[in-house]
Scaffold this active site. Sequence first.
Site, PDB file in Angstrom:
ATOM      1  N   TYR A 110       8.616 132.357 139.051  1.00  0.00           N
ATOM      2  CA  TYR A 110       8.117 131.146 138.406  1.00  0.00           C
ATOM      3  C   TYR A 110       9.134 130.589 137.417  1.00  0.00           C
ATOM      4  CZ  TYR A 110       5.564 127.992 135.389  1.00  0.00           C
ATOM      5  OH  TYR A 110       5.185 126.884 134.666  1.00  0.00           O
ATOM      6  N   HIS A 164       8.803 115.631 131.355  1.00  0.00           N
ATOM      7  CA  HIS A 164       7.953 116.121 130.266  1.00  0.00           C
ATOM      8  C   HIS A 164       8.212 115.403 128.942  1.00  0.00           C
ATOM      9  CE1 HIS A 164       6.909 119.087 133.150  1.00  0.00           C
ATOM     10  NE2 HIS A 164       6.322 119.921 132.303  1.00  0.00           N
ATOM     11  N   ASN A 198       9.314 125.327 126.860  1.00  0.00           N
ATOM     12  CA  ASN A 198       8.214 126.230 126.535  1.00  0.00           C
ATOM     13  C   ASN A 198       8.411 126.797 125.139  1.00  0.00           C
ATOM     14  OD1 ASN A 198       5.923 126.822 128.104  1.00  0.00           O
ATOM     15  ND2 ASN A 198       7.215 127.618 129.743  1.00  0.00           N
ATOM     16  N   TYR A 228     -17.627 124.404  86.330  1.00  0.00           N
ATOM     17  CA  TYR A 228     -16.938 125.267  87.296  1.00  0.00           C
ATOM     18  C   TYR A 228     -15.481 124.851  87.539  1.00  0.00           C
ATOM     19  CZ  TYR A 228     -21.389 127.385  88.765  1.00  0.00           C
ATOM     20  OH  TYR A 228     -22.583 128.059  88.816  1.00  0.00           O
ATOM     21  N   ARG A 240     -13.858 126.661  84.695  1.00  0.00           N
ATOM     22  CA  ARG A 240     -14.176 128.084  84.587  1.00  0.00           C
ATOM     23  C   ARG A 240     -13.813 128.867  85.849  1.00  0.00           C
ATOM     24  NH1 ARG A 240     -20.068 130.141  84.552  1.00  0.00           N
ATOM     25  NH2 ARG A 240     -20.462 127.919  84.267  1.00  0.00           N
ATOM     26  N   PHE A 249       3.277 131.272 125.045  1.00  0.00           N
ATOM     27  CA  PHE A 249       3.350 129.884 124.608  1.00  0.00           C
ATOM     28  C   PHE A 249       2.043 129.381 124.004  1.00  0.00           C
ATOM     29  CE2 PHE A 249       2.661 130.066 129.257  1.00  0.00           C
ATOM     30  CZ  PHE A 249       1.311 129.735 129.270  1.00  0.00           C
ATOM     31  N   GLU A 280      -4.052 124.778 132.913  1.00  0.00           N
ATOM     32  CA  GLU A 280      -4.005 125.076 131.475  1.00  0.00           C
ATOM     33  C   GLU A 280      -5.368 124.693 130.904  1.00  0.00           C
ATOM     34  OE1 GLU A 280      -0.672 122.637 130.585  1.00  0.00           O
ATOM     35  OE2 GLU A 280       0.660 123.838 131.832  1.00  0.00           O
TER      36      GLU A 280
END
Length: 499
Positions: free
Chosen positions: A50, A80, A189, A274, A277, A323, A408
């Site tokens: 791959y 991409h 990646n 608060y 404090r 990834f 994915e």
Amino acid sequence: MILSPGRAPLALWRAVYRGAVPSLDGSCREAVEAGAATVAAILRKGEAVYGINTGFGKLAQVRIADADLATLQRNIVLSHAAGVGENLPADVVRLVLALKLGSLARGASGVRWAVIEMLAACLQRGLLPAIPAQGSVGASGDLAPLAHMTAALMGVGEFLGEGEASAALTRHGMEPLVLGPKEGLALLNGTQVSTALALAGLFEAERAYASALVTGALSTDAAKGSDGPFDPRIHALRGHRGQAEAAASLRALMDGSAIRASHRVDDPRVQDPYCLRCQPQVMGACLDILRQAAATLEIEANGVSDNPLVFSAESEVISGGNFHAEPVAFAADTIAMAICEIGSLAERRITLLTDPVLSGLPAFLTPRPGLNSGFMIPQVTAAALVAENRQRAMPASVDSIPTSANQEDHVSMATHGARRLLPMAGNLRAILGIEYLAAAQGCDFHAPLRSSPKLEQARGILRACVPTLEEDRHMAPDMHAATELIAIGALAELTEVSL
């Protein structure tokens, strides 16, 4: 400053974000070349692996001919590079390059030494790719933004401040990178963009946190609040490290205050609100989760998060899921919560100071209320910024959306979660700038009494550029000046905070 792959401390990444340029430890070359040799050996055997000689994602079953392997790597980068939006800031891009350099230099990505040299050369020359900020879901890594980074190295796209990438490389005497097998995928990646954004948010939150201790202490003095709640015995009984350290910082900041001493005996108030404090409890909890995020991000910054990974000793390439940026997503979510809460507490102190019933000071901190509005609207601005940060602080990590034809099918949203941190930190700085102004103004009403040496130093830094507010004037320049002092760390230097 030497970048040792896999062993870089948080301080190195902080320095890179602030402008430092690291030099790579050359001892990593042997591991890098072993990884590249493993990829070459696999190709010679003709095995289908791959990302080396197959398609990507849902197209992983498509075998690619040897003659097309270089085109395959170039195509994945160009296809991409689909980001949108404004470009990432230069400081973040510098971090992205350094993080990618450190990751690939571990030798588990199968890239040639020439790729390492290209990344290092861009860092040294200040050649920072133009990377659109939007388009990553945080798995399979930060594909779109890292594709834009890689495209610039190939001479496609732009470099920040340099214009067209190919021409910029030529001006710097560099040749565009020609990708070998797996190298496009290795560069695309990974979690380097989400990690860089999360680290940037962390470092801005760190500085704002320290500043908020100072503005909080100054507000306590302006309101003639008690330092009793900062007594170490209280915090020792609970046991949280951050809480005890926050209380110690507040005590040190207020130590020697004549304002505090003036009402130690005859103050009729039994307890403060608060926002005064409970500063150690809230700020301490924020410190603890910032440290937790820092530990996660330091590990991630030193890790290898591309796919597949090359194990040279066994001559194997194994596909996995490093990834997936879930650790970064969780870290970003916790940083966002800390930023939100630090600002929320500060806004409550601003409100206290402007309310004469609560503070005992003139209404809206102006000597002549009615004719003058004083800090009425700066408090509204702080409230608006707190509301905006609350909306942004909702967890991003739970908002997965399937991509790539359901290959994915669960993603981290880490990049989105981390990208919001810098705007949130900017809002926080503005809130603290307003508190800084209000607290200093409140202390002015206690003259001739003076605060502690450290808090008087803080007031002096402000008064060097912003005078006391006697009559209404254009408030925006005052707020901008105070916010800039927060941004450059002028107050953070007055107290020691370590992640």
